[in-house]
Write an enzyme that holds these catalytic residues in place. Structure first.
Site, mmCIF file in Angstrom:
data_model
loop_
_atom_site.group_PDB
_atom_site.id
_atom_site.type_symbol
_atom_site.label_atom_id
_atom_site.label_comp_id
_atom_site.label_asym_id
_atom_site.label_seq_id
_atom_site.Cartn_x
_atom_site.Cartn_y
_atom_site.Cartn_z
ATOM 1 N N ARG A 79 26.004 -6.773 15.545
ATOM 2 C CA ARG A 79 24.989 -5.714 15.648
ATOM 3 C C ARG A 79 24.301 -5.827 17.004
ATOM 4 O O ARG A 79 23.878 -6.920 17.407
ATOM 5 C CB ARG A 79 23.969 -5.870 14.516
ATOM 6 C CG ARG A 79 22.857 -4.814 14.482
ATOM 7 C CD ARG A 79 21.959 -5.112 13.283
ATOM 8 N NE ARG A 79 20.970 -4.076 13.034
ATOM 9 C CZ ARG A 79 19.664 -4.219 13.249
ATOM 10 N NH1 ARG A 79 19.186 -5.349 13.758
ATOM 11 N NH2 ARG A 79 18.833 -3.250 12.949
ATOM 12 N N GLU A 169 14.403 0.933 11.763
ATOM 13 C CA GLU A 169 13.248 0.766 10.870
ATOM 14 C C GLU A 169 12.289 1.957 11.000
ATOM 15 O O GLU A 169 11.133 1.821 11.392
ATOM 16 C CB GLU A 169 12.527 -0.545 11.151
ATOM 17 C CG GLU A 169 13.347 -1.771 10.785
ATOM 18 C CD GLU A 169 12.581 -3.074 10.896
ATOM 19 O OE1 GLU A 169 12.886 -4.022 10.140
ATOM 20 O OE2 GLU A 169 11.670 -3.165 11.752
ATOM 21 N N GLU A 292 19.069 -6.469 8.216
ATOM 22 C CA GLU A 292 18.239 -7.487 8.868
ATOM 23 C C GLU A 292 17.687 -8.433 7.811
ATOM 24 O O GLU A 292 17.080 -7.982 6.832
ATOM 25 C CB GLU A 292 17.059 -6.868 9.621
ATOM 26 C CG GLU A 292 17.390 -6.139 10.883
ATOM 27 C CD GLU A 292 16.131 -5.753 11.662
ATOM 28 O OE1 GLU A 292 15.098 -6.451 11.522
ATOM 29 O OE2 GLU A 292 16.182 -4.756 12.402
#
Length: 386
Positions: A79, A169, A292
């Protein structure tokens, strides 16, 4: 992640990297049923240029690239975050593409995380790039073109992306101030109205992917990434509001991405995560990915948080147990829709707390006796995915 990450990143050694453009994809093939066992390694190149070297303790302390150690531990996905116009050398296109080519050449799936900002994007920081337009329609045109050109740049460089997250996010939206949202807005009709600008901008970014695909870029799986994956009330309100605008359809994204950390609330339990993922899978019928997470090896300071699963030890073995337990939760999502787990920045040697109040959540022990040179020794927890 937190302001601490931003402050630390601002003082790292900064370098520019050239952009080669060979033809032909070198990424691992991805299918809709691929299980992504990942690590975010966005800072690795900066660390290496600053003098960090990585030692494989399972190979008699042989010096090896950090990703090779983690690949031996089961990693199949890297990532990487992308910023728009950062300080030189901080996660811009040349920097991120350099790492992507390196990891794709080792048969890793590449997961590109668009922050749509010049710096950190998270629930507390999601500012639009300084040089981008400040009115809605020109901003939408800009983000559409940016996504299109970025995907074409990766393709021309021989890297085709498996996963693309449009925003990072984005509980409070992205491209602030125009794209800011408050998911707690009441009543429902007012919340949907509050989401209108975000939906317009997100849809424009999604059209950028369609434009790239029309030009011959293989389509990646498109992700929407929120924090607090354990909070079903948040997730239901957010996604219902997004599609309620009529500007984004559920078919516009392929996969859910969620952050899930043990530091930021005692409700972030494995049981609540299971309930949230199971419920969302049944409601939307889409794959889900914990993109995450991390767990501390040390967390003893006076400001140490109460962890959401206190029975898991704060230790190397605790790191392994935490990720194995998350993997078990993801594996139990109905209809095989649990599709991945990613550990956040396991090799960031000078940011070991990774934005938390704990001292150390990375997967390497670091010798700073030759500062500024750092020698990192792999812990047993590099084998999280075995």
């Amino acid at each position: 992640m937190s302001v601490l990450c931003l402050l630390l990143a601002s003082y790292l050694s900064l370098f520019r990297f050239s952009l080669a453009t060979p033809r032909g994809s070198i990424t691992a093939n991805s299918t809709p049923s691929t299980f992504y066992q990942g690590h975010d390694l966005s800072s690795l190149l900066i660390l290496e240029e600053g003098g960090a070297i990585y030692k494989d303790t399972q190979r008699q302390n042989q010096t090896r690239p950090a990703e090779d150690i983690l690949i031996d531990g089961g990693m199949n996905t890297a990532r990487l975050r992308l910023w728009v116009n950062p300080l030189p050398g901080q996660y811009d296109l040349n920097y991120t593409l350099t790492l992507a080519k390196r990891f794709a050449a080792k048969d890793q799936h590449i997961y590109l995380d668009f922050h749509f900002s010049d710096t950190w994007a998270d629930p507390n920081h999601n500012n639009a790039p300084v040089e981008w337009p400040t009115t809605l329609e020109p901003l939408a045109t800009t983000i559409r073109g940016y996504v299109n050109s970025t995907l074409n740049s990766f393709h021309e460089a021989g890297v085709d992306l498996s996963l693309v997250s449009l925003g990072n996010e984005i509980r409070h939206g992205m491209l602030w101030p125009l794209g800011y949202v408050d998911v707690d807005t009441q009543p429902t009709e007012a919340r949907i109205q509050n989401f209108t600008n975000l939906a317009y901008l997100w849809a424009a970014s999604r059209m950028g992917i369609s434009d790239a695909v029309a030009a011959g870029v293989p389509k990646p799986q498109v992700m929407i990434h929120l924090d607090d994956g354990w909070n079903l009330t948040l997730q239901n309100a957010w996604f219902d509001a997004l599609v309620g605008t009529g500007k984004v359809k559920s078919s516009d994204w392929d996969i859910f991405g969620f952050s899930f950390y043990p530091f930021y609330g005692t409700a972030a339990t494995l049981a609540n995560l299971q309930n949230s993922l199971n419920s969302l899978a049944k409601k939307w019928g889409k794959p889900l990915h914990v993109v995450e997470t991390d767990w501390p090896e040390q967390c003893n300071g006076t400001d140490a948080p109460v962890l959401s699963e206190p029975e898991i030890p704060v230790s190397i073995q605790g790191q392994i147990q935490w990720v194995h337990d998350i993997r078990s939760v993801v594996d139990q999502v109905p209809n095989g829709l649990g599709r991945g787990v990613s550990y956040w920045e396991p090799a960031w040697l000078n940011n070991t707390g990774l934005g938390s109040a704990c001292e150390d959540a990375i997967l390497f022990s670091t010798d700073w006796s030759q500062y500024p040179k750092a020698i990192a020794y792999s812990r047993q927890s590099v084998n999280l995915y075995r």
